[in-house]
Design a protein around this motif. Structure first.
Motif, PDB file in Angstrom:
ATOM      1  N   ALA A   1      -7.633 -35.310 -22.629  1.00  0.00           N
ATOM      2  CA  ALA A   1      -6.615 -34.666 -23.460  1.00  0.00           C
ATOM      3  C   ALA A   1      -7.179 -33.411 -24.105  1.00  0.00           C
ATOM      4  O   ALA A   1      -6.508 -32.369 -24.177  1.00  0.00           O
ATOM      5  N   ARG A   2      -8.420 -33.473 -24.539  1.00  0.00           N
ATOM      6  CA  ARG A   2      -9.073 -32.307 -25.157  1.00  0.00           C
ATOM      7  C   ARG A   2      -9.177 -31.146 -24.173  1.00  0.00           C
ATOM      8  O   ARG A   2      -9.046 -29.981 -24.538  1.00  0.00           O
ATOM      9  N   CYS A   3      -9.417 -31.468 -22.908  1.00  0.00           N
ATOM     10  CA  CYS A   3      -9.585 -30.420 -21.906  1.00  0.00           C
ATOM     11  C   CYS A   3      -8.263 -29.908 -21.349  1.00  0.00           C
ATOM     12  O   CYS A   3      -8.186 -28.758 -20.906  1.00  0.00           O
ATOM     13  N   ARG A   4      -7.241 -30.735 -21.352  1.00  0.00           N
ATOM     14  CA  ARG A   4      -5.973 -30.350 -20.739  1.00  0.00           C
ATOM     15  C   ARG A   4      -4.960 -29.792 -21.733  1.00  0.00           C
ATOM     16  O   ARG A   4      -3.923 -29.276 -21.345  1.00  0.00           O
ATOM     17  N   MET A   5      -5.274 -29.905 -23.027  1.00  0.00           N
ATOM     18  CA  MET A   5      -4.367 -29.439 -24.066  1.00  0.00           C
ATOM     19  C   MET A   5      -5.118 -28.504 -25.017  1.00  0.00           C
ATOM     20  O   MET A   5      -6.339 -28.572 -25.131  1.00  0.00           O
ATOM     21  N   ALA A   6      -4.376 -27.632 -25.692  1.00  0.00           N
ATOM     22  CA  ALA A   6      -4.964 -26.777 -26.723  1.00  0.00           C
ATOM     23  C   ALA A   6      -5.014 -27.575 -28.018  1.00  0.00           C
ATOM     24  O   ALA A   6      -4.012 -27.681 -28.735  1.00  0.00           O
ATOM     25  N   LEU A   7      -6.169 -28.153 -28.305  1.00  0.00           N
ATOM     26  CA  LEU A   7      -6.310 -29.027 -29.470  1.00  0.00           C
ATOM     27  C   LEU A   7      -7.172 -28.360 -30.535  1.00  0.00           C
ATOM     28  O   LEU A   7      -8.302 -27.944 -30.257  1.00  0.00           O
ATOM     29  N   VAL A   8      -6.641 -28.281 -31.727  1.00  0.00           N
ATOM     30  CA  VAL A   8      -7.315 -27.667 -32.868  1.00  0.00           C
ATOM     31  C   VAL A   8      -8.024 -28.742 -33.667  1.00  0.00           C
ATOM     32  O   VAL A   8      -7.458 -29.816 -33.933  1.00  0.00           O
ATOM     33  N   GLN A   9      -9.281 -28.474 -34.064  1.00  0.00           N
ATOM     34  CA  GLN A   9      -9.949 -29.340 -35.031  1.00  0.00           C
ATOM     35  C   GLN A   9      -9.407 -29.018 -36.418  1.00  0.00           C
ATOM     36  O   GLN A   9      -9.540 -27.887 -36.890  1.00  0.00           O
ATOM     37  N   VAL A  10      -8.801 -29.999 -37.064  1.00  0.00           N
ATOM     38  CA  VAL A  10      -8.096 -29.734 -38.322  1.00  0.00           C
ATOM     39  C   VAL A  10      -9.030 -29.927 -39.518  1.00  0.00           C
ATOM     40  O   VAL A  10      -9.956 -30.740 -39.471  1.00  0.00           O
ATOM     41  N   PRO A  11      -8.785 -29.161 -40.591  1.00  0.00           N
ATOM     42  CA  PRO A  11      -9.510 -29.382 -41.842  1.00  0.00           C
ATOM     43  C   PRO A  11      -9.232 -30.795 -42.362  1.00  0.00           C
ATOM     44  O   PRO A  11      -8.185 -31.368 -42.042  1.00  0.00           O
TER      45      PRO A  11
ATOM     46  N   PRO B   1     -13.847 -36.150 -40.472  1.00  0.00           N
ATOM     47  CA  PRO B   1     -14.012 -36.521 -39.066  1.00  0.00           C
ATOM     48  C   PRO B   1     -13.494 -35.414 -38.149  1.00  0.00           C
ATOM     49  O   PRO B   1     -12.722 -34.548 -38.563  1.00  0.00           O
ATOM     50  N   ILE B   2     -13.916 -35.449 -36.896  1.00  0.00           N
ATOM     51  CA  ILE B   2     -13.393 -34.515 -35.900  1.00  0.00           C
ATOM     52  C   ILE B   2     -12.031 -35.042 -35.463  1.00  0.00           C
ATOM     53  O   ILE B   2     -11.928 -35.948 -34.632  1.00  0.00           O
ATOM     54  N   ALA B   3     -10.997 -34.486 -36.060  1.00  0.00           N
ATOM     55  CA  ALA B   3      -9.627 -34.909 -35.760  1.00  0.00           C
ATOM     56  C   ALA B   3      -8.852 -33.719 -35.211  1.00  0.00           C
ATOM     57  O   ALA B   3      -9.060 -32.578 -35.635  1.00  0.00           O
ATOM     58  N   HIS B   4      -7.958 -33.992 -34.257  1.00  0.00           N
ATOM     59  CA  HIS B   4      -7.243 -32.925 -33.564  1.00  0.00           C
ATOM     60  C   HIS B   4      -5.734 -33.071 -33.679  1.00  0.00           C
ATOM     61  O   HIS B   4      -5.206 -34.180 -33.800  1.00  0.00           O
ATOM     62  N   THR B   5      -5.072 -31.943 -33.603  1.00  0.00           N
ATOM     63  CA  THR B   5      -3.654 -31.885 -33.297  1.00  0.00           C
ATOM     64  C   THR B   5      -3.477 -30.727 -32.329  1.00  0.00           C
ATOM     65  O   THR B   5      -4.429 -30.009 -32.025  1.00  0.00           O
ATOM     66  N   THR B   6      -2.272 -30.539 -31.829  1.00  0.00           N
ATOM     67  CA  THR B   6      -2.075 -29.451 -30.878  1.00  0.00           C
ATOM     68  C   THR B   6      -2.006 -28.111 -31.596  1.00  0.00           C
ATOM     69  O   THR B   6      -1.555 -28.017 -32.747  1.00  0.00           O
ATOM     70  N   ALA B   7      -2.446 -27.073 -30.914  1.00  0.00           N
ATOM     71  CA  ALA B   7      -2.364 -25.733 -31.489  1.00  0.00           C
ATOM     72  C   ALA B   7      -0.917 -25.364 -31.763  1.00  0.00           C
ATOM     73  O   ALA B   7      -0.608 -24.709 -32.770  1.00  0.00           O
ATOM     74  N   GLU B   8      -0.017 -25.788 -30.888  1.00  0.00           N
ATOM     75  CA  GLU B   8       1.392 -25.463 -31.071  1.00  0.00           C
ATOM     76  C   GLU B   8       1.938 -26.077 -32.361  1.00  0.00           C
ATOM     77  O   GLU B   8       2.676 -25.422 -33.110  1.00  0.00           O
ATOM     78  N   ALA B   9       1.572 -27.331 -32.633  1.00  0.00           N
ATOM     79  CA  ALA B   9       2.052 -27.978 -33.863  1.00  0.00           C
ATOM     80  C   ALA B   9       1.374 -27.376 -35.089  1.00  0.00           C
ATOM     81  O   ALA B   9       2.020 -27.147 -36.115  1.00  0.00           O
ATOM     82  N   TRP B  10       0.076 -27.100 -34.989  1.00  0.00           N
ATOM     83  CA  TRP B  10      -0.671 -26.591 -36.148  1.00  0.00           C
ATOM     84  C   TRP B  10      -0.237 -25.181 -36.515  1.00  0.00           C
ATOM     85  O   TRP B  10      -0.143 -24.832 -37.696  1.00  0.00           O
ATOM     86  N   LEU B  11       0.034 -24.370 -35.506  1.00  0.00           N
ATOM     87  CA  LEU B  11       0.342 -22.959 -35.750  1.00  0.00           C
ATOM     88  C   LEU B  11       1.835 -22.661 -35.722  1.00  0.00           C
ATOM     89  O   LEU B  11       2.253 -21.559 -36.074  1.00  0.00           O
ATOM     90  N   GLY B  12       2.626 -23.606 -35.295  1.00  0.00           N
ATOM     91  CA  GLY B  12       4.077 -23.424 -35.307  1.00  0.00           C
ATOM     92  C   GLY B  12       4.592 -22.449 -34.263  1.00  0.00           C
ATOM     93  O   GLY B  12       5.696 -21.923 -34.394  1.00  0.00           O
ATOM     94  N   GLU B  13       3.795 -22.199 -33.222  1.00  0.00           N
ATOM     95  CA  GLU B  13       4.208 -21.286 -32.152  1.00  0.00           C
ATOM     96  C   GLU B  13       3.731 -21.826 -30.812  1.00  0.00           C
ATOM     97  O   GLU B  13       2.728 -22.540 -30.738  1.00  0.00           O
TER      98      GLU B  13
END
Length: 377
Positions: A165-175, A185-197
């Motif tokens: 999933a990390r390699c196939r998706m744009a995943l951001v490490q969140v604060p 911890p090293i936690a991720h969400t998608t760049a699209e959800a984090w950045l709203g675009e």
């Protein structure tokens, strides 16, 4: 016939573009874009990369931008974690996908467990989980494994499913991961959800290469490939020739550059700088001889862990440094490969005190030590 550039001329050009000849007074986001990102797989050491390049910036200033989603950390060039602006994350990430595919499918640990798995199905399963709330790799892997057993994927390693999933998706490490003075911890969400675009659909390799040259040029095709992790870029570089100028280095290699990019005189002074452990300056060319000395190579750094933080003197690798901090004290130790002059030692001490002021501003006692590796006990 192309003009020949000396190694020192190439050195000064790249130092200038990397804001290492003179510190810049520019906004942090603008600087991150000009630098074409900073390698940032460690939570905090990359802050020093901005501290040595910018005037009037504090770690807290940078941390606020990370928490405010103006800059982000995600897997990009060479499949390593980079700090980039929100804008750059959205268009760079799709271009780098082949690099992350290669990392996944050739990965010694994770490639085999996901062999034959439909990656579109995996992404479709992972996306709602990650966009509902940020997840650690362990959490995501467990949820994907549970889903996979029900969906007929078979019994696959949880860590490998999360890595896919990390390699196939744009995943951001969140604060708070990566936020100065904090941990998480090293936690991720998608760049699209984090950045709203959404991710950019019209990004081109041409744009990526032009940005690379602006930050690291003059450079060869192999240099661009070493920085990005992409291969077979010669065709793209040839297509860009009408927009570029070309040179030869001292070994006859063809170097490409932007026509109006700065190329300072070879005798331009280069003040001492203390690079952080994964500074892009030393990681972004196939031929690193513009910066790397024989004394540096003699240290066999690739075999050493953790990675060292490197000293630049006159623009080239001249030693290493460490910073130890306590509640009220900070000690920065510089170990040069060879004994340096009194003037260089004084300049190194001044640079070290400045870095302590950036990275350990709350300490009362600040000590700088300049010694040589050959005389270290």
């Amino acid at each position: 016939m192309s003009e020949r550039l000396s190694r020192r001329a190439v050195n000064r050009a790249t130092l200038d573009r990397q804001l290492l000849l003179a510190r810049a007074a520019m906004p942090v986001v603008e600087a991150v874009e000009r630098l074409d990102g900073l390698q940032a797989q460690t939570p905090h050491s990359w802050y020093a990369g901005l501290g040595i390049r910018l005037d009037h910036v504090t770690p807290e200033d940078v941390a606020d931008l990370l928490a405010g989603r103006r800059i982000v950390r995600l897997a990009l060039m060479r499949s390593t974690i980079h700090l980039v602006s929100a804008r750059d994350a959205l268009w760079l990430r799709p271009l780098i996908q082949p690099v992350l595919d290669r990392d996944l499918f050739r990965n010694h640990t994770h490639g085999k467990p996901v062999q034959g798995l439909d990656m579109d199905e995996l992404v479709a399963a992972a996306r709602p989980l990650l966009e509902e709330k940020p997840l650690t790799g362990r959490q995501l892997g467990a949820l994907l494994a549970e889903h996979g057993r029900e969906a007929g994927w078979g019994d696959r390693a949880e860590a490998s499913l999360a890595y896919a999933a990390r390699c196939r998706m744009a995943l951001v490490q969140v604060p708070p991961r990566g936020v100065w003075g904090k941990s998480g911890p090293i936690a991720h969400t998608t760049a699209e959800a984090w950045l709203g675009e959404p991710l950019a659909e019209e990004a081109t390799l041409d744009e990526m290469i032009l940005r690379y040259l602006a930050a690291f040029g003059p450079a060869s095709v192999m240099d661009v490939q070493a920085w990005s992790g992409l291969t077979r870029l010669k065709t793209v570089m040839d297509r860009l020739r009408p927009r570029l100028v070309t040179f030869e280095d001292e070994n006859g290699r063809e170097l490409f550059d932007l026509p109006d990019a700065p190329r300072p005189a070879p005798d331009t002074p280069a003040p001492p700088r203390l690079l952080y452990d994964f500074d892009n300056l030393l990681l972004s060319h196939a031929d690193r001889s513009r910066f790397v000395t024989e004394q540096y190579r003699a240290q066999n750094y690739p075999a050493r862990r953790p990675a060292p933080s490197i000293v630049l003197l006159d623009g080239v690798t001249a030693g290493e440094w460490t910073l130890e901090t306590g509640r009220d004290e900070a000690v920065l130790t510089i170990r040069t490969y060879e004994k340096v002059s009194a003037d260089d030692a004084e300049a190194l001490e001044a640079e070290a005190h400045r870095l302590i002021g950036f990275a350990a501003a709350g300490t009362e006692t600040r000590t700088v030590r300049v010694t040589t590796l050959s005389t270290d006990e």
